[in-house]
Enzyme design. Structure first.
Site, PDB file in Angstrom:
ATOM      1  N   ARG A 289       0.818  -1.196   0.000  1.00  0.00           N
ATOM      2  CA  ARG A 289       0.000   0.000   0.000  1.00  0.00           C
ATOM      3  C   ARG A 289       0.864   1.264   0.000  1.00  0.00           C
ATOM      4  NH1 ARG A 289      -3.901  -0.958   3.670  1.00  0.00           N
ATOM      5  NH2 ARG A 289      -5.440  -1.620   2.161  1.00  0.00           N
ATOM      6  N   SER A 290       1.977   1.189   0.708  1.00  0.00           N
ATOM      7  CA  SER A 290       2.813   2.388   0.801  1.00  0.00           C
ATOM      8  C   SER A 290       3.298   2.827  -0.586  1.00  0.00           C
ATOM      9  CB  SER A 290       3.989   2.127   1.720  1.00  0.00           C
ATOM     10  OG  SER A 290       4.801   1.129   1.156  1.00  0.00           O
TER      11      SER A 290
END
Lengths: 673, 344
Positions: A289-290
């Protein structure tokens, strides 16, 4: 009860402090603006001490948000350009519904919200009138394409958090309850604020926030004065103040709107993408997600800067916000020791240093800077550093310092696995807050709103059965499910005999107990304290929610004399038994701090034998969980009496030195079930 | 309705800090309340009630469940169950109004969340099949004083809600099928006995001012307290008459201060004084600065001065800083600023 605008901030008629008038806090402002440009970034978590304009900024943001096209009177904020996502109402007509423009919503989730208002439910009046279930949209519908704002997100009820997470993850709210089945799109940016002192946030929820920023108060007097002056003139004459800043507000709004238009055209080059990937891997973040967040956020940042191409600077400007709360090792830490995680950040951000070529003492200067890319490397000295130092002096003035915050989380994990930090109370107690309902055979704690909704669709058929407007049958009965934060009870059984006084062992023990007390504070536990010395045990502190008193008593606790361990155990257990009789569901925790060298018996026999016998019989009561902290000096001759005691009690055993070691996490993981 | 007379505020012996703190909060409701810390039986609730008694009356729409002034902006009349008045709606004729005393609404320790924020009106729902909002205590307290005895014993989430409304001036309800917003601006007065447990720092910080009260140690004063109380109990009306003049004078001073507050100016050096004090004390965030500035201005207005002086700042610090000094959850609240400075 129709106007949904009621909960949209700002409240009607109220004046809101303008976003552009907030002094400093550039990183927070940038993070919010980026989310306004692209809500797909996934929101922002604002962490910081109280009184740092966290909520003010979010409320102010609502005023500079751009308008979005939607259908007239559509409660689900449908996007006219995406017919496949329209709600049934918008689809019904043969022609497309009328389109209007309205500002992007900032929907506030109040702390008192119940589940039915969050996800939506049956509309009671509407169902009555039409004689069939009518769906009433909740806050999630209203927040579609906008921002959902949760103040003090760490205090929000766990169940509601789950519901919101679920919707945020799937982009869709599926309602299957009260005889209605309904689904609608809900894509929103989650904006939350929290004060880490008040407890941590679960890692899943943490990860759900796209960005995370820390806010601190200004340390420069002239900044503080500026801030006071602005606030002062705002309150003196809000209209005039708003007029004064209307230019800047309009400029900001225009810039955001422009960036939104530019956003679809912004391209990210291959080398930027690989740079993002490298950044993510080098910071040991969990999941992907980052990377995605960083990519989107840098695109939004490029659009904000008016470029159609992302550059290194864009990535650097947003990298820390996207990474800081996702670092794998940092998951349990940020709330407890921001100071040390910040060190980790600094050391692991060589890129920034190199890029900025600032001297290491750049922290002082960085506040005055407004350029967002520079704001990245300016985490001011964290308050918790001084905070922690102060605590050490304060609490353990006599003894050696003890890394309180570091130790709390692992112990916490160990201790609470069984009990949880809140327990659902039984309905007949009628305590706690009403969060949702369930159908019921009996009606001890009726959830009348749910009952009315359940009965509403049948009212046309049941008309005339009674003079009341609404006829309720037993099958409509619903009862409230309430939740209350009831922390458990922690008993501290502290050996205060003379043998504990040598070589600062007592102050180390006090440190251990104090760290547990701090943890108890965050979980709202009750504590009790029993000490034993000379000939007998005494209840120093009966069960109380006041951790403060416990801390003070601990500080003043006298030490000296012989060790009546068996009578200490008996007295502690007796106290717990009384409490369990009062509340049969209580599962207390007992922490025994001793070196195990007992030399006074209650009866005639050998003190040690007696102690083990007492411990064995106490250990049979499985309701109490025991932790034995051994304070015996490490040396050639070790009696290991406390270890024997721990196994007799059926509890966990720790040496005080291992409690102090930094790698306690691993030890606890090994021991815990 | 004739109720038992209240013991006059001005006849309270000693407790100057508490009296000043209350007066400041009344003059300037944006100070977001006073927290009174102290033992039982130190005239805390007597002071609050006595003070409300002498305040200027307010104009409210007759029978309005939200205590609205006529044409008050942001009024919730759309969702109100009472259709009789049409307060706030300019197109119709003005609603009927009455003048009444400032209300003191008491929040009992056992209060549940639905009674505080308001909830679904059951009677209306069952009888008429309509969904309406039944106002809670926050609506009753609008434009009045919300008195919370033993605020530290209240459920944490109820306190959260209280302080949220106090700070925002509105109450937003999203529960039990109702969605409603109404104004809730009130002077929050909380009392607590520190021996029964502390408030969380987060909540402490939200109270603008904090005073510590103690029973008097002076025998003469204690005798005075008894004598006055006995005189009041024996013949309330005579006692009230005796104190009528000072009461009137105080009411007048308060009225003047309210009018004067807006025009009090603050020299820039005083702002730096305030910032320096807050930095020195190491308070979290900026709420301390802002409240201190307001408190200093309010003090100046109360003393009839047009400009904030050094003494005002000095005195404001006594009310604003003690509960804000950066502290860990377990640290004690510092009772006296002087002691704090010596300790440093």
């Amino acid at each position: 009860m129709t106007a949904p605008s009621g909960t949209v901030h700002p409240p009607r008629g109220g004046h809101v402090f303008p976003f552009s008038a907030i002094v400093g806090q550039d990183r927070m402002k940038l993070a919010l603006v980026l989310n306004a440009i692209d809500p797909g970034i996934g929101g922002v978590l604002i962490r910081g001490e109280k009184g740092t304009a966290k909520s003010t900024a979010v409320r102010g943001l609502a005023r500079v948000l751009p308008e979005i096209p939607t259908h007239v009177d559509c409660p689900f904020v449908c996007d006219p350009e995406r017919p496949e996502e329209w709600c049934p109402q918008c689809r019904k007509g043969f022609t497309s519904p009328a389109v209007c423009h309205r500002p992007l919503h900032v929907v506030t989730l109040p702390l008192n919200a119940t589940e039915d208002r969050v996800i939506g439910g049956l509309d009671f009046s509407g169902s009555l009138r039409r004689g069939k279930p009518v769906f009433q949209p909740g806050l999630l519908a209203r927040a579609h394409r906008g921002i959902l704002f949760i103040d003090e997100v760490n205090l929000l009820d766990d169940h509601l958090v789950d519901v919101i997470l679920d919707a945020a993850a799937s982009g869709e709210n599926v309602v299957q309850r009260e005889g209605t089945a309904f689904r609608h799109k809900t894509r929103f940016a989650l904006v939350g604020t929290m004060n880490p002192e008040e407890g941590a946030l679960r890692p899943q929820l943490l990860d759900r926030f796209g960005l995370c920023v820390e806010v601190l108060s200004e340390t420069d007097p002239s900044c503080r004065v500026e801030l006071m002056e602005r606030r002062e003139s705002f309150e003196r004459d809000p209209t005039e103040f708003l007029r004064r800043f209307s230019g800047e507000e309009a400029q900001l709004a225009a810039r955001i709107a422009g960036a939104r238009r530019l956003l679809p055209h912004v391209r990210t080059g291959q080398h930027i993408r690989s740079f993002i990937g490298e950044l993510a891997t080098s910071h040991h973040v969990a999941g992907h997600r980052s990377d995605l967040v960083m990519e989107r956020a840098s695109r939004a940042h490029a659009a904000w800067e008016g470029r159609d191409r992302t550059e290194m600077d864009d990535v650097l400007a947003v990298a820390e916000m996207a990474l800081t709360h996702r670092r794998r090792d940092a998951v349990p830490r940020p709330a407890h020791s921001p100071a040390s995680s910040r060190e980790a950040q600094e050391s692991s951000f060589p890129e920034n240093r190199a890029a900025s070529e600032e001297p290491p003492d750049h922290r002082e200067v960085s506040q005055e800077r407004s350029s967002p890319s520079e704001a990245l490397q300016g985490p001011e000295p964290h308050p918790d550093e001084t905070f922690q130092q102060q605590a050490q002096e304060q609490v353990f003035g006599t003894g050696e310092a003890f890394p309180v915050k570091r130790i709390a989380p692992p112990l916490d994990r160990l201790v609470r696995r069984g009990s949880g930090r809140r327990t659902r109370t039984r309905t007949h107690h009628k305590h706690g807050r009403y969060i949702r309902f369930r159908s019921a055979r009996t009606c001890r704690d009726p959830a009348l709103d749910a009952m009315l909704r359940a009965a509403a669709p049948f009212q046309i058929r049941r008309r005339g059965e009674s003079p009341m407007a609404v006829v309720i049958h037993p099958e409509d009965w619903r009862e409230k499910v309430r939740e209350k934060r009831i922390g458990s009870l922690i008993l501290f059984l502290v050996d205060a005999s003379g043998s504990m006084g040598v070589r600062g062992r007592m102050s180390a023990s006090k440190g251990a107990v104090m760290s547990l007390l701090l943890d108890a504070y965050q979980k709202r536990d009750r504590v009790a304290m029993v000490t034993f010395r000379r000939r007998e045990a005494s209840v120093l502190l009966p069960p109380t929610p006041s951790i403060e008193i416990a801390g003070r008593l601990l500080d003043e606790m006298p030490v000296g004399g012989r060790t009546p361990l068996s009578s200490g155990l008996a007295a502690g257990y007796e106290l717990l038994r009384q409490q369990m009789r009062k509340d049969p569901h209580l599962r207390p925790l007992a922490v025994l701090v001793t070196d195990g060298k007992c030399n006074v018996a209650m009866g005639e026999g050998n003190p040690m034998d007696e102690t083990l016998k007492v411990a064995g019989s106490i250990g049979r009561d499985r309701r109490v969980r025991w932790i034995v902290v051994d304070t015996e000096e490490p040396g050639i001759v070790q009696f290991q009496l406390a270890r024997t005691l721990a196994s007799a009690l059926g509890g966990l055993y720790f040496r005080i030195d291992s409690l102090r070691a930094a790698d306690l996490v691993n030890i606890v993981k090994g021991h815990s079930p | 309705m004739k109720t038992r007379p209240h013991y006059p505020f001005v006849a309270i012996v000693g407790q100057e800090d508490m009296k000043t703190g209350l007066i400041l909060a009344i003059i300037n409701p944006t100070l977001s309340g006073v927290l009174i810390r102290g033992e039982k039986g130190t005239a805390k609730s007597t002071a609050v009630r006595g003070l409300a008694e002498i305040l200027p009356s307010i104009e409210v729409v007759r029978d309005c469940p939200f205590q609205l002034a006529p044409h008050e902006p942001g009024s919730p009349c759309d969702g109100c169950a009472r259709k009789a008045c049409i307060g706030g709606n300019e197109s119709k004729k003005s609603p009927e109004t009455v003048f009444r005393k400032v209300a003191v609404v008491e929040l009992p320790v056992g209060a549940t969340e639905d009674r505080v924020v308001g909830t679904l009106d059951l009677e209306k729902a069952l009888k008429e099949g309509e969904k309406h909002f039944e106002p809670g205590l926050l609506a009753c307290a609008h434009r009045g004083i919300l008195y919370v005895d033993e605020v530290n014993l209240l459920d944490d989430h109820v306190v959260d809600i209280l302080l949220d409304s106090a700070a925002m001036g509105v109450n937003t309800v999203e529960r039990e099928g109702v969605s409603f917003t109404h104004p809730a601006r009130f002077v929050l007065v909380g009392t607590m006995n520190p021996e029964e447990g502390e408030l969380r720092p987060q909540l402490l910080d939200r109270f603008g001012l904090c005073v510590t009260v103690n029973g008097s140690r002076d025998p003469h004063e204690r005798v005075e307290v008894m004598e006055r109380r006995i005189a009041f109990d024996e013949n309330p009306s005579q006692f009230l008459e005796k104190w009528a003049d000072p009461s009137l004078r105080l009411a007048e001073e308060i009225r003047r201060a309210i009018a004067l507050y807006m025009s009090v100016s603050v020299p820039r050096e005083r702002l730096f004084d305030i910032a320096a004090r807050c930095l020195e004390a190491g308070v979290d965030g900026h709420r301390g600065d802002i409240i201190m500035l307001k408190a200093a201005k309010t003090l100046a207005a109360f003393r009839g001065r047009m400009e904030v002086s050094c003494e005002d700042v000095e005195e404001a610090a006594r009310f604003v800083l003690p509960h804000r000094l950066r502290r860990q959850p377990l640290q004690d609240v510092i009772q006296d600023m002087r002691g704090f400075k010596e300790g440093k």
